[in-house]
Design a protein around this motif. Structure first.
Motif, PDB file in Angstrom:
ATOM      1  N   VAL A   1     -30.793   8.340  87.922  1.00 37.59           N
ATOM      2  CA  VAL A   1     -29.666   9.516  88.625  1.00 37.59           C
ATOM      3  C   VAL A   1     -27.941   9.095  88.416  1.00 37.59           C
ATOM      4  N   GLU A   2     -27.712   8.402  88.279  1.00 35.85           N
ATOM      5  CA  GLU A   2     -25.964   8.284  88.026  1.00 35.85           C
ATOM      6  C   GLU A   2     -26.158   8.439  86.353  1.00 35.85           C
ATOM      7  N   CYS A   3     -26.885   8.105  85.378  1.00 32.98           N
ATOM      8  CA  CYS A   3     -26.908   8.418  84.358  1.00 32.98           C
ATOM      9  C   CYS A   3     -26.810  10.232  84.344  1.00 32.98           C
ATOM     10  N   VAL A   4     -27.138  10.583  85.452  1.00 21.56           N
ATOM     11  CA  VAL A   4     -28.130  12.129  85.057  1.00 21.56           C
ATOM     12  C   VAL A   4     -26.028  12.864  85.196  1.00 21.56           C
ATOM     13  N   GLN A   5     -26.127  12.440  86.228  1.00 25.38           N
ATOM     14  CA  GLN A   5     -24.115  12.993  86.704  1.00 25.38           C
ATOM     15  C   GLN A   5     -23.537  12.424  85.862  1.00 25.38           C
ATOM     16  N   GLU A   6     -23.349  11.263  85.108  1.00 22.84           N
ATOM     17  CA  GLU A   6     -22.281  11.120  83.864  1.00 22.84           C
ATOM     18  C   GLU A   6     -22.404  12.311  82.911  1.00 22.84           C
ATOM     19  N   LEU A   7     -23.684  12.441  82.485  1.00 26.17           N
ATOM     20  CA  LEU A   7     -23.895  13.311  81.488  1.00 26.17           C
ATOM     21  C   LEU A   7     -23.128  14.589  82.039  1.00 26.17           C
ATOM     22  N   LYS A   8     -23.684  15.286  83.467  1.00 23.50           N
ATOM     23  CA  LYS A   8     -23.361  16.374  83.742  1.00 23.50           C
ATOM     24  C   LYS A   8     -21.517  16.733  83.900  1.00 23.50           C
ATOM     25  N   LYS A   9     -20.901  15.544  84.421  1.00 20.96           N
ATOM     26  CA  LYS A   9     -19.300  15.588  84.398  1.00 20.96           C
ATOM     27  C   LYS A   9     -19.221  15.703  82.291  1.00 20.96           C
TER      28      LYS A   9
ATOM     29  N   LYS B   1     -45.022   0.156  82.805  1.00 24.66           N
ATOM     30  CA  LYS B   1     -44.777   1.543  82.142  1.00 24.66           C
ATOM     31  C   LYS B   1     -43.658   1.407  82.645  1.00 24.66           C
ATOM     32  N   GLY B   2     -43.292   1.222  83.775  1.00 24.08           N
ATOM     33  CA  GLY B   2     -41.813   1.132  83.892  1.00 24.08           C
ATOM     34  C   GLY B   2     -41.280   0.832  82.757  1.00 24.08           C
ATOM     35  N   ASN B   3     -40.892  -0.457  82.137  1.00 29.34           N
ATOM     36  CA  ASN B   3     -40.452  -1.499  81.513  1.00 29.34           C
ATOM     37  C   ASN B   3     -40.297   0.092  80.202  1.00 29.34           C
ATOM     38  N   ARG B   4     -41.449   0.414  79.589  1.00 28.09           N
ATOM     39  CA  ARG B   4     -41.790   0.872  78.178  1.00 28.09           C
ATOM     40  C   ARG B   4     -40.852   2.551  78.313  1.00 28.09           C
ATOM     41  N   GLN B   5     -41.092   2.968  80.379  1.00 29.05           N
ATOM     42  CA  GLN B   5     -40.074   4.600  80.168  1.00 29.05           C
ATOM     43  C   GLN B   5     -38.562   3.530  80.032  1.00 29.05           C
ATOM     44  N   LYS B   6     -38.274   2.485  80.067  1.00 22.04           N
ATOM     45  CA  LYS B   6     -36.546   2.484  79.743  1.00 22.04           C
ATOM     46  C   LYS B   6     -36.538   2.632  78.582  1.00 22.04           C
ATOM     47  N   VAL B   7     -37.443   1.861  77.771  1.00 18.26           N
ATOM     48  CA  VAL B   7     -36.670   2.072  76.396  1.00 18.26           C
ATOM     49  C   VAL B   7     -36.367   3.645  76.174  1.00 18.26           C
ATOM     50  N   ALA B   8     -38.001   4.440  76.637  1.00 13.36           N
ATOM     51  CA  ALA B   8     -37.415   5.920  76.366  1.00 13.36           C
ATOM     52  C   ALA B   8     -35.791   6.304  76.654  1.00 13.36           C
ATOM     53  N   LEU B   9     -35.654   5.943  77.819  1.00 12.33           N
ATOM     54  CA  LEU B   9     -34.094   6.237  78.765  1.00 12.33           C
ATOM     55  C   LEU B   9     -32.860   5.597  78.101  1.00 12.33           C
ATOM     56  N   ILE B  10     -33.018   4.654  77.402  1.00  8.67           N
ATOM     57  CA  ILE B  10     -32.101   3.990  76.450  1.00  8.67           C
ATOM     58  C   ILE B  10     -32.016   4.202  75.395  1.00  8.67           C
ATOM     59  N   ALA B  11     -32.921   4.626  75.679  1.00  8.53           N
ATOM     60  CA  ALA B  11     -32.433   5.310  73.981  1.00  8.53           C
ATOM     61  C   ALA B  11     -32.422   6.608  73.404  1.00  8.53           C
ATOM     62  N   ALA B  12     -32.998   7.261  74.725  1.00  6.87           N
ATOM     63  CA  ALA B  12     -32.415   8.735  75.060  1.00  6.87           C
ATOM     64  C   ALA B  12     -30.596   8.935  75.633  1.00  6.87           C
ATOM     65  N   PHE B  13     -29.726   8.168  76.933  1.00  3.46           N
ATOM     66  CA  PHE B  13     -28.740   8.285  77.035  1.00  3.46           C
ATOM     67  C   PHE B  13     -27.568   7.384  75.460  1.00  3.46           C
ATOM     68  N   SER B  14     -28.178   6.727  74.612  1.00  6.75           N
ATOM     69  CA  SER B  14     -27.081   5.616  73.983  1.00  6.75           C
ATOM     70  C   SER B  14     -27.111   7.107  72.555  1.00  6.75           C
TER      71      SER B  14
ATOM     72  N   VAL C   1     -27.665  21.450  84.832  1.00  8.69           N
ATOM     73  CA  VAL C   1     -29.068  20.939  84.473  1.00  8.69           C
ATOM     74  C   VAL C   1     -29.721  21.214  85.171  1.00  8.69           C
ATOM     75  N   VAL C   2     -30.908  21.627  85.063  1.00  2.44           N
ATOM     76  CA  VAL C   2     -32.034  22.229  85.713  1.00  2.44           C
ATOM     77  C   VAL C   2     -32.761  22.240  85.616  1.00  2.44           C
ATOM     78  N   GLY C   3     -33.398  22.197  86.946  1.00  3.88           N
ATOM     79  CA  GLY C   3     -35.079  21.809  87.068  1.00  3.88           C
ATOM     80  C   GLY C   3     -36.195  22.239  86.425  1.00  3.88           C
ATOM     81  N   PHE C   4     -37.889  21.781  86.426  1.00  2.08           N
ATOM     82  CA  PHE C   4     -38.728  22.137  86.084  1.00  2.08           C
ATOM     83  C   PHE C   4     -39.694  21.823  87.008  1.00  2.08           C
ATOM     84  N   ILE C   5     -40.149  21.945  87.988  1.00  3.95           N
ATOM     85  CA  ILE C   5     -41.076  21.952  88.293  1.00  3.95           C
ATOM     86  C   ILE C   5     -42.704  22.746  88.486  1.00  3.95           C
ATOM     87  N   GLY C   6     -43.480  22.427  89.151  1.00  3.93           N
ATOM     88  CA  GLY C   6     -44.546  23.081  89.294  1.00  3.93           C
ATOM     89  C   GLY C   6     -46.362  21.795  89.324  1.00  3.93           C
ATOM     90  N   PRO C   7     -47.105  22.362  90.239  1.00  5.41           N
ATOM     91  CA  PRO C   7     -48.097  21.753  90.075  1.00  5.41           C
ATOM     92  C   PRO C   7     -48.749  21.211  88.195  1.00  5.41           C
TER      93      PRO C   7
END
Lengths: 526, 232
Positions: B168-176, B131-144, B29-35
């Protein structure tokens, strides 16, 4: 290569899912128009010897009419008259349908960011464009066949088929043209503007060709569509040329799509000014800046509408007979002016409605949230929109009148005085005000439905005032619209009471809107 | 999984990326940060084969991201930072559409479980979502999806703290499960908590940071500040 188009069929199904209702509405309205005019013409022009028919053909001898509608091909018959007077209207309407359709699913989705999510899925780079254009192809094919069946019973299969396919195939060409501009321009509005500009350009090229040099008409897709001579010569080869042009356009669009970056156009975007100018100091200035371009387009369009009527008025000798063919109960030239002023005045109210409805449009999409978050009161915003709409209604009415007056003045033997023309138009101003007042009231009362209700009411008004006299409807029916109360100058005498009451009603509606708009909650998009 | 070498991307005369290098191995799991405006999203769009690299190479699963985009996309899931949806479709319809395009069938159980965990109502039209709920659409589709690589571009923008925890939990599960994740984010604590390594990008150029570097600087935030102070 295959991977470029991977997923096209899935995306096509998705386009169908998104579009099923609007496609059905478009096709339904076009079909209704086709049949309605065929029935209306059936009553007016029964055979080639009828007086109405001869008058209509005489009118067509006027080059201005040829420039506007194109020539009548072959022997004049009820069928060829129908085809000649309808073909260009249909071709242009269908072209615009295709342009909006293609750009809505290509550049607009890319601009909004919907395209990005799609592209992250396993679909080819060109799959979306391929899906949209395939769907457009099917839509135009369906339209051609529907029109063919609708007109079969009226004019026979050959003419009906030629008419239908001329419209469908030229629509397909403009889907291709729109696909090119969707790749050239980086914005939705730019792509739509350029595509519609292309339609106007090809319409004008055809007009020049039809009036003076025939070969020019064959260089324009719109001219080619008419040159199939439906219900007269029934020549098929222009259809194949059009199909070829369509395929070339599509090939160019695919090529452009493959060489450009996602989210960008081939044309580089201009950088704008760094600071907000004079107009950005107030919400009123913002409103003006946002709408000035469309205002300008409306002015140009309405001026041309007025001017084209004015040109037709030049043929004074055959003038009366001519209008009697279209409006059998006309016995005086001035009734023609009444008809024109009425129709033009009704058209001129549209930009005012659009400006006023922007208040709810930009409420719904959330853009005005920031404006209201500033120290701007409800009343100020409403007043700005209503005021601008009122001014606009006068300006538009003046522009269309001026277009008519200037051209008719130069072509008529006994021109109409400016004052007479001015008052013939301005009596409609109070009716426009009632329309504006009613819209404002609905914005305060039921903002969600305001646009639908007002545009439907506008459509009803137009139909009733335009077709009412033709269909011999009782005058009382027009009293459901404010335009029905307007004294028809210069035929009627001015009835000051009608004008005063219309003004009072509009004032009451506007006052009511201020009361209601202050009291409801604003619903911005989340 | 991901390999980017000397990547350059120009938009006309503007140089968006000057020298990007990145490597992500299976299960990382790799982070990508920057301004803002440093080139994070541009890099991700090159990885998705949406943008064509001007110079250098970018590959996922050993395949070229531009040429083999369709093949690659069958096994990756992507969540953008600002999800644009279709106003007249429901959230549930869009989720299923995204999953269906991968041609692997819908794991309804997994999807419904995610809908429940993210406390999402899929029956509403997309134009009513925040905005948050739109984000959930993409997250649910991706994690499914059963993807091998998840590319997440500021996936938690607009989510409330409870939902961010679910994320965060979902990503940790992916990592496992041994899946790989590229997480671009401005929430440094999130990155610090989840990521094995971090890439920092500045003016179109990347630099790698290991967990050890972070410990030396006491926190990722301190390191981020230091990095950009030094740059000035």
């Amino acid at each position: 290569m295959r991977s470029l188009f991977y997923g096209t069929f899935d995306l096509m199904k998705f386009v169908l899912r998104k579009e099923r209702i609007s496609t059905a509405i478009w096709l339904g309205v076009l079909l209704f128009l086709t049949i309605f005019v065929a029935i209306a013409y059936g009553g007016l022009y029964s055979d080639a010897q009828s007086a109405a028919m001869i008058g209509m053909v005489e009118m067509w001898a006027n080059p201005a009419v040829v420039a506007m509608l194109g020539p009548i091909f072959g022997e004049a018959s009820p069928a060829s008259l129908y085809a000649s007077s309808m073909i260009l209207t249909m071709v242009i309407t269908v072209a615009i349908m295709n342009i909006f359709f293609v750009i809505r699913h290509t550049r607009a989705e890319e601009e909004k960011g919907q395209g990005e999510v799609i592209r992250s899925l396993p679909v080819g780079r060109l799959a979306n464009l391929a899906a949209v254009l395939s769907f457009a192809g099917l839509m135009n094919l369906a339209l051609s066949i529907l029109i063919m069946f609708a007109l079969w019973g009226f004019y026979g299969v050959a003419g009906a088929a030629m008419f239908g396919f001329s419209i469908g195939v030229s629509g397909f060409v403009f889907a291709g043209v729109a696909a090119i501009f969707a790749n050239l321009s980086a914005s939705r509005t730019g792509a739509i503007g350029m595509s519609i500009g292309a339609v106007l350009f090809f319409y004008m090229v055809r007009a020049m060709g039809d009036v003076s040099a025939e070969w020019l008409s064959f260089t324009s897709p719109i001219g080619l569509a008419a040159q199939t001579q439906p219900m007269a010569g029934n020549i098929a080869w222009p259809l194949f040329v059009l199909l070829g042009i369509g395929i070339i356009c599509i090939a160019v669009a695919f090529y452009l799509n493959s060489i450009r970056d996602f989210g960008r156009g081939i044309f580089a975007e201009k950088t704008g000014r760094r600071e907000g100018g004079f107009l950005m100091k107030s919400p009123e200035g913002l409103l003006f800046k946002l709408t000035r371009r469309s205002t300008l387009f409306w002015c140009a369009g309405l001026f041309m509408l007025g001017a084209s009527y004015g040109v037709v008025m030049g043929e004074t000798e055959s003038f009366l007979e001519m209008i009697q063919t279209v409006m059998p109960n006309v016995t005086d030239v001035r009734i023609f002016i009444v008809m024109i002023t009425m129709l033009a005045s009704i058209m001129a109210v549209v930009p005012s409605l659009a400006i006023l409805l922007k208040l709810v449009g930009d409420e719904k999409n959330g853009r005005y949230e920031q404006v209201f978050a500033g120290s701007v009161s409800r009343h100020r915003m409403l007043a700005a929109h209503i005021g601008y709409a009122l001014i606009q209604s006068f300006v538009m009415l003046f522009v269309v009148m001026f277009g008519l007056w200037v051209t008719s003045y130069s072509v008529m033997d006994e021109p109409i005085a400016f004052g007479e023309m001015f008052s013939a138009f301005m009596v409609y101003l109070p009716a426009s005000f009632v329309f504006i007042g009613l819209t404002a009231l609905l914005i305060g009362l039921i903002p969600k439905r305001a646009a639908v209700i007002m545009y439907s009411y506008f459509g009803l008004t137009f139909t009733l005032m335009y077709f009412g006299p033709m269909a011999d409807l009782p005058k009382e029916m027009t009293y459901i619209t404010p335009f029905g109360f307007v004294p028809q100058i210069p035929i009627d005498t001015v009835n000051p009471w009608a004008i005063v009451s219309l003004l009072l009603v509009s004032a009451a509606l506007i006052a009511g809107s201020f009361f209601l708009y202050r009291r409801r909650s604003l619903r911005f998009a989340a | 999984m991901i390999e980017i070498k000397n990547l350059k991307k120009n938009f006309g005369k503007m140089e968006a990326l000057t020298n990007v290098n990145m490597e992500i191995k299976k299960g990382e799991v790799v982070g990508f940060i920057g301004p803002n405006g440093a080139g994070k999203t541009t890099t991700i769009r090159v990885l998705l084969g949406i943008l064509k690299a001007t110079e250098g190479t970018a590959s996922i699963f050993g395949k070229d991201t531009w040429k083999d985009a369709v093949e690659i996309h069958k096994d990756i899931a992507y969540v953008p930072g600002d999800v644009a949806l279709w106003p007249n479709l429901t959230g549930g319809e869009v989720i299923d559409f995204f999953i269906n395009l991968r041609k692997k069938g819908i794991n309804k159980e997994r999807r419904d479980e995610l809908i429940k965990r993210f406390d999402f109502d899929p029956s509403k039209k997309c134009n009513t979502y925040s905005k948050g709920n739109r984000q959930k659409v993409a997250l649910i589709a991706a994690f499914s999806c059963d993807a091998d690589l998840y590319i997440l571009d500021e996936p938690t923008s607009g989510l409330d703290p409870l939902m961010e925890k679910v994320f965060v939990e979902c990503v940790q599960e992916l990592k496992k499960q041994g899946r790989s994740v590229l997480l671009s984010s401005h929430i440094l604590s999130e990155v610090e908590k989840l990521c094995d390594r971090v890439y920092i990008i500045r003016k179109g150029e990347t630099k790698e940071i290991s967990q050890k570097d972070i410990k030396c600087a006491s926190s990722l935030e301190a390191l981020f500040g230091e990095h950009f102070k030094e740059a000035k």
